[in-house]
Enzyme design. Structure first.
Site, PDB file in Angstrom:
ATOM      1  N   ASP A   7       0.817  -1.226   0.000  1.00 49.88           N
ATOM      2  CA  ASP A   7       0.000   0.000   0.000  1.00 49.88           C
ATOM      3  C   ASP A   7       0.849   1.274   0.000  1.00 49.88           C
ATOM      4  O   ASP A   7       0.458   2.288   0.573  1.00 49.88           O
ATOM      5  CB  ASP A   7      -0.966   0.020   1.205  1.00 49.88           C
ATOM      6  CG  ASP A   7      -1.793  -1.243   1.279  1.00 49.88           C
ATOM      7  OD1 ASP A   7      -2.259  -1.675   0.211  1.00 49.88           O
ATOM      8  OD2 ASP A   7      -1.950  -1.798   2.381  1.00 49.88           O
ATOM      9  N   LYS A  10       1.998   2.029  -5.179  1.00 50.24           N
ATOM     10  CA  LYS A  10       2.716   1.545  -6.373  1.00 50.24           C
ATOM     11  C   LYS A  10       1.944   1.825  -7.663  1.00 50.24           C
ATOM     12  O   LYS A  10       2.533   2.169  -8.677  1.00 50.24           O
ATOM     13  CB  LYS A  10       2.973   0.032  -6.257  1.00 50.24           C
ATOM     14  CG  LYS A  10       4.024  -0.314  -5.207  1.00 50.24           C
ATOM     15  CD  LYS A  10       4.207  -1.805  -5.090  1.00 50.24           C
ATOM     16  CE  LYS A  10       3.038  -2.514  -4.453  1.00 50.24           C
ATOM     17  NZ  LYS A  10       2.775  -2.158  -3.055  1.00 50.24           N
ATOM     18  N   ASN A  32      -4.614 -10.779  -4.155  1.00 46.16           N
ATOM     19  CA  ASN A  32      -4.470 -10.117  -2.848  1.00 46.16           C
ATOM     20  C   ASN A  32      -4.097  -8.641  -3.017  1.00 46.16           C
ATOM     21  O   ASN A  32      -4.341  -7.819  -2.145  1.00 46.16           O
ATOM     22  CB  ASN A  32      -3.433 -10.835  -1.954  1.00 46.16           C
ATOM     23  CG  ASN A  32      -2.115 -11.124  -2.654  1.00 46.16           C
ATOM     24  OD1 ASN A  32      -1.989 -10.982  -3.850  1.00 46.16           O
ATOM     25  ND2 ASN A  32      -1.135 -11.563  -1.889  1.00 46.16           N
ATOM     26  N   GLY A  34      -4.247  -4.817  -4.386  1.00 48.94           N
ATOM     27  CA  GLY A  34      -5.297  -3.878  -4.782  1.00 48.94           C
ATOM     28  C   GLY A  34      -4.609  -2.596  -5.196  1.00 48.94           C
ATOM     29  O   GLY A  34      -4.211  -1.809  -4.351  1.00 48.94           O
ATOM     30  N   HIS A  35      -4.407  -2.419  -6.494  1.00 47.37           N
ATOM     31  CA  HIS A  35      -3.641  -1.264  -6.985  1.00 47.37           C
ATOM     32  C   HIS A  35      -4.589  -0.227  -7.557  1.00 47.37           C
ATOM     33  O   HIS A  35      -5.257  -0.464  -8.554  1.00 47.37           O
ATOM     34  CB  HIS A  35      -2.630  -1.734  -8.046  1.00 47.37           C
ATOM     35  CG  HIS A  35      -1.543  -2.597  -7.471  1.00 47.37           C
ATOM     36  ND1 HIS A  35      -0.627  -3.279  -8.224  1.00 47.37           N
ATOM     37  CD2 HIS A  35      -1.232  -2.878  -6.172  1.00 47.37           C
ATOM     38  CE1 HIS A  35       0.208  -3.938  -7.418  1.00 47.37           C
ATOM     39  NE2 HIS A  35      -0.144  -3.717  -6.182  1.00 47.37           N
ATOM     40  N   ARG A 134       4.294 -29.536  -4.809  1.00 46.20           N
ATOM     41  CA  ARG A 134       4.103 -30.045  -6.169  1.00 46.20           C
ATOM     42  C   ARG A 134       2.755 -30.714  -6.389  1.00 46.20           C
ATOM     43  O   ARG A 134       2.598 -31.612  -7.205  1.00 46.20           O
ATOM     44  CB  ARG A 134       5.271 -30.968  -6.578  1.00 46.20           C
ATOM     45  CG  ARG A 134       6.499 -30.140  -6.884  1.00 46.20           C
ATOM     46  CD  ARG A 134       7.762 -30.779  -6.506  1.00 46.20           C
ATOM     47  NE  ARG A 134       7.854 -31.025  -5.086  1.00 46.20           N
ATOM     48  CZ  ARG A 134       8.835 -31.702  -4.532  1.00 46.20           C
ATOM     49  NH1 ARG A 134       9.777 -32.235  -5.281  1.00 46.20           N
ATOM     50  NH2 ARG A 134       8.882 -31.880  -3.230  1.00 46.20           N
ATOM     51  N   GLN A 214       2.346  -6.049  -3.091  1.00 51.50           N
ATOM     52  CA  GLN A 214       2.649  -6.048  -1.660  1.00 51.50           C
ATOM     53  C   GLN A 214       3.943  -5.250  -1.416  1.00 51.50           C
ATOM     54  O   GLN A 214       4.222  -4.351  -2.180  1.00 51.50           O
ATOM     55  CB  GLN A 214       2.749  -7.479  -1.087  1.00 51.50           C
ATOM     56  CG  GLN A 214       1.425  -8.249  -1.092  1.00 51.50           C
ATOM     57  CD  GLN A 214       1.089  -8.871  -2.423  1.00 51.50           C
ATOM     58  OE1 GLN A 214       1.920  -9.550  -2.994  1.00 51.50           O
ATOM     59  NE2 GLN A 214      -0.109  -8.642  -2.908  1.00 51.50           N
ATOM     60  N   SER A 293      -7.819  -1.505  -0.295  1.00 59.32           N
ATOM     61  CA  SER A 293      -8.610  -1.500  -1.533  1.00 59.32           C
ATOM     62  C   SER A 293      -9.076  -2.899  -1.915  1.00 59.32           C
ATOM     63  O   SER A 293      -9.952  -3.051  -2.743  1.00 59.32           O
ATOM     64  CB  SER A 293      -7.844  -0.839  -2.683  1.00 59.32           C
ATOM     65  OG  SER A 293      -6.503  -1.154  -2.644  1.00 59.32           O
ATOM     66  N   GLY A 296     -11.078  -3.559   2.300  1.00 58.25           N
ATOM     67  CA  GLY A 296     -11.783  -2.469   2.978  1.00 58.25           C
ATOM     68  C   GLY A 296     -11.385  -2.307   4.446  1.00 58.25           C
ATOM     69  O   GLY A 296     -11.922  -1.455   5.152  1.00 58.25           O
ATOM     70  N   ARG A 299      -6.366   0.518   7.667  1.00 57.76           N
ATOM     71  CA  ARG A 299      -4.936   0.186   7.784  1.00 57.76           C
ATOM     72  C   ARG A 299      -4.379   0.727   9.088  1.00 57.76           C
ATOM     73  O   ARG A 299      -4.794   1.795   9.548  1.00 57.76           O
ATOM     74  CB  ARG A 299      -4.167   0.774   6.607  1.00 57.76           C
ATOM     75  CG  ARG A 299      -4.575   0.165   5.297  1.00 57.76           C
ATOM     76  CD  ARG A 299      -3.755   0.728   4.134  1.00 57.76           C
ATOM     77  NE  ARG A 299      -4.304   0.230   2.879  1.00 57.76           N
ATOM     78  CZ  ARG A 299      -4.494   0.961   1.792  1.00 57.76           C
ATOM     79  NH1 ARG A 299      -4.153   2.233   1.775  1.00 57.76           N
ATOM     80  NH2 ARG A 299      -5.009   0.430   0.702  1.00 57.76           N
ATOM     81  N   LYS A 325       2.063  10.331  -1.110  1.00 55.69           N
ATOM     82  CA  LYS A 325       1.182  10.830  -0.050  1.00 55.69           C
ATOM     83  C   LYS A 325       1.794  11.904   0.840  1.00 55.69           C
ATOM     84  O   LYS A 325       1.493  11.978   2.038  1.00 55.69           O
ATOM     85  CB  LYS A 325       0.681   9.660   0.795  1.00 55.69           C
ATOM     86  CG  LYS A 325      -0.350   8.804   0.054  1.00 55.69           C
ATOM     87  CD  LYS A 325      -1.221   8.086   1.034  1.00 55.69           C
ATOM     88  CE  LYS A 325      -2.603   7.850   0.503  1.00 55.69           C
ATOM     89  NZ  LYS A 325      -3.473   7.191   1.458  1.00 55.69           N
ATOM     90  N   ASP A 327       1.060  14.891   0.734  1.00 53.92           N
ATOM     91  CA  ASP A 327      -0.011  15.830   1.082  1.00 53.92           C
ATOM     92  C   ASP A 327      -0.692  15.477   2.403  1.00 53.92           C
ATOM     93  O   ASP A 327      -1.234  16.352   3.076  1.00 53.92           O
ATOM     94  CB  ASP A 327      -1.053  15.891  -0.046  1.00 53.92           C
ATOM     95  CG  ASP A 327      -1.536  14.507  -0.466  1.00 53.92           C
ATOM     96  OD1 ASP A 327      -0.677  13.629  -0.644  1.00 53.92           O
ATOM     97  OD2 ASP A 327      -2.760  14.316  -0.594  1.00 53.92           O
TER      98      ASP A 327
HETATM   99  P1  IMP Z   1      -2.111 -12.823   1.925  1.00 53.26           P
HETATM  100  O1  IMP Z   1      -1.211 -12.233   0.890  1.00 53.26           O
HETATM  101  O2  IMP Z   1      -3.566 -12.696   1.569  1.00 53.26           O
HETATM  102  O3  IMP Z   1      -1.705 -14.224   2.269  1.00 53.26           O
HETATM  103  O4  IMP Z   1      -1.947 -11.974   3.276  1.00 53.26           O
HETATM  104  C1  IMP Z   1      -0.760 -11.986   4.049  1.00 53.26           C
HETATM  105  C2  IMP Z   1      -0.467 -10.613   4.641  1.00 53.26           C
HETATM  106  O5  IMP Z   1      -0.121  -9.731   3.594  1.00 53.26           O
HETATM  107  C3  IMP Z   1      -1.665  -9.977   5.351  1.00 53.26           C
HETATM  108  O6  IMP Z   1      -1.177  -9.195   6.427  1.00 53.26           O
HETATM  109  C4  IMP Z   1      -2.254  -9.076   4.292  1.00 53.26           C
HETATM  110  O7  IMP Z   1      -2.981  -7.996   4.851  1.00 53.26           O
HETATM  111  C5  IMP Z   1      -0.996  -8.602   3.601  1.00 53.26           C
HETATM  112  N1  IMP Z   1      -1.230  -8.222   2.207  1.00 53.26           N
HETATM  113  C6  IMP Z   1      -1.451  -9.038   1.153  1.00 53.26           C
HETATM  114  N2  IMP Z   1      -1.599  -8.342   0.029  1.00 53.26           N
HETATM  115  C7  IMP Z   1      -1.454  -7.053   0.359  1.00 53.26           C
HETATM  116  C8  IMP Z   1      -1.452  -5.840  -0.407  1.00 53.26           C
HETATM  117  O8  IMP Z   1      -1.602  -5.817  -1.638  1.00 53.26           O
HETATM  118  N3  IMP Z   1      -1.249  -4.697   0.298  1.00 53.26           N
HETATM  119  C9  IMP Z   1      -1.019  -4.704   1.633  1.00 53.26           C
HETATM  120  N4  IMP Z   1      -0.997  -5.805   2.375  1.00 53.26           N
HETATM  121  C10 IMP Z   1      -1.208  -6.974   1.741  1.00 53.26           C
END
Ligand code: IMP
Length: 418
Positions: A7, A10, A32, A34-35, A134, A214, A293, A296, A299, A325, A327
């Site tokens: 977050d 990126k 996972n 959210g961009h 595997r 991530q 994102s 929800g 953070r 960020k 600002d």
């Molecule tokens: P997972 O990737 O869903 O297995 O989550 C593992 C950890 O990574 C958790 O703490 C998630 O909140 C965090 N996480 C996974 N993807 C993101 C992302 O895109 N942004 C921020 N945190 C993430």
């Protein structure tokens, strides 16, 4: 790539940097991520498709190191199409990428009750686990369809005890494969050798932008284990995830948010609480407030962690920083930066390797005066308030590399290029 716990902004950086790119490639992770990109009055959230695809002349690559949720990917492609962006002719997916199935998402829910990592419940961890034992199913195997039913049955048999221990019935092989097979008319058209495609593109002088998902502190090896994601999020994931010579990477750009955040559980040494955290997080009424994102979730927020910044810049050879960020810090009277960690009164040289050790450290802070103007009013670095310039300078000193971009708002135009 993100230098913290994800977050960092990126997608905004990729959108800005994408102007010069022919290809944007993702090497790890999956839905996972959210961009979020703000373009005019429109907001786009990308989960698996590289966010650079918003630019019409850019192609997107989904690498072998990713774990793909095919039904979600198809709906992402469709929702872009509805908004006038046809990405189908511009996407190349590796047949080596592993597939997230409904079984993996259900296993993750069971694991979460035991482990409490705070994952996104997108099936990421169990899919990577099956890749390494595997047992996993790759996209190429789904397309080829030889033995696919046996593979699904093997997944069910191996994981049956986990379901039974939780008092649940495992999914059937039709439930596992059905939703994936339905996507094939679209997905199988998009598959190809990403390693060859990228290597040839780079050698022919095309500009390739590689998009991390991530952040480095969520890296499976170098992050705050076990509170991490299950892939190589940092620079080390590029070669294996895309099948390219990492020496072809000419510049490593690290993303730094002006303060530090994380979603999910695990160490966050500079975490703030009460009114201070609400000031950084925002109320949730704006798109850019600090709420996940993908999920929800609010953070967790804290002051900029210079110890993480310095460690990751050195470890991954970061050449330049993109600060986002700025600002959000407008109008805060006194801003803190953590410039080291102490344990038992001594400053630590190496970043602690366990979550338990991180619980015992004490962040060392320096206090900087804030600024009263708005950074968004500056279009050049020199026009920033003096104290904002000093803040950037401190980031550079701690990181040991220059800041090339400062983002002062959510839109493409709100970016100072140095
Ligand atoms: P997972 O990737 O869903 O297995 O989550 C593992 C950890 O990574 C958790 O703490 C998630 O909140 C965090 N996480 C996974 N993807 C993101 C992302 O895109 N942004 C921020 N945190 C993430």
């Amino acid at each position: 790539m993100g230098l913290f716990w994800g977050d960092e902004g990126k997608a905004k950086a990729i959108d800005v940097l994408g102007e010069d790119a022919s290809i944007v490639a993702r090497y790890q992770g999956g839905a996972n991520a959210g961009h979020t990109v703000h373009l005019g009055d429109e907001k786009y959230i990308f989960h698996q498709i590289p966010s650079g695809l918003l630019r019409e002349n850019v192609s997107g690559v989904l690498g072998a190191g990713m774990v793909l949720d095919l039904p979600e990917l198809v709906s992402e492609i469709y929702s872009l199409k509805k908004r006038g962006i046809d990405a189908t002719s511009r996407i190349l997916i590796s047949p080596r990428a592993h597939l997230v199935t409904p079984l993996h998402k259900r296993i993750e829910s069971i694991y979460e009750k035991l482990l409490g990592i705070g994952t996104t419940l997108r099936g990421i961890g169990p899919t990577y686990a099956d890749k390494y034992t595997r047992l996993g199913i790759r996209l190429g195997e789904l397309i080829y369809q030889k033995d696919i039913n046996n593979k699904a049955q093997q997944l069910i048999n191996t994981h049956r005890p986990i379901f039974e221990a939780a008092g649940e019935t495992p999914p059937t092989s039709d439930e596992i494969l059905g939703p994936l097979l339905e996507t094939l008319p679209i997905i199988s058209e998009l598959v190809g050798d990403v390693s060859l495609f990228l290597t040839e593109a780079i050698h022919s002088g095309k500009s390739v932008l590689i998009e991390g998902a991530q952040g480095s502190m969520l890296d499976i090896d170098w992050g705050t284990y076990p509170f991490v994601t299950s892939s190589s999020t940092a620079f080390s994931g590029i070669a294996s995830g895309l099948g390219i010579d990492p020496r072809l990477v000419s510049e490593v750009i690290g993303l730094v948010k002006a303060f530090t955040t994380r979603v999910g559980n695990g160490p966050l040494p500079t975490e703030l609480f009460g009114e201070e955290v609400e000031r950084l997080r925002g109320s949730g009424e704006h798109d850019w407030d600090e709420f996940g994102s993908t999920t929800g979730r609010p953070r967790r927020c804290g002051w900029l962690d210079g110890s993480v910044l310095a460690t990751n810049c050195q470890r991954w050879g970061v050449d330049k920083l993109f600060v986002t960020k700025m600002d959000v810090l407008d109008g805060i009277e006194n801003i803190k930066i953590c410039n080291a960690y102490k344990k038992d009164g001594k400053v630590l040289c190496a970043y602690p390797s366990t979550a338990a050790m991180l619980d015992e450290i004490e962040p060392v802070y320096e206090e900087l005066s804030g600024w009263s103007g708005r950074v968004s009013e500056a279009s050049k670095f020199d026009e920033l308030p003096e104290n904002a310039k000093y803040y950037i300078k401190r980031i550079e000193q701690l990181a040991g590399c220059p800041v090339g971009w400062v983002s002062t708002g959510p839109h493409r135009k709100d970016t100072i290029i140095r």
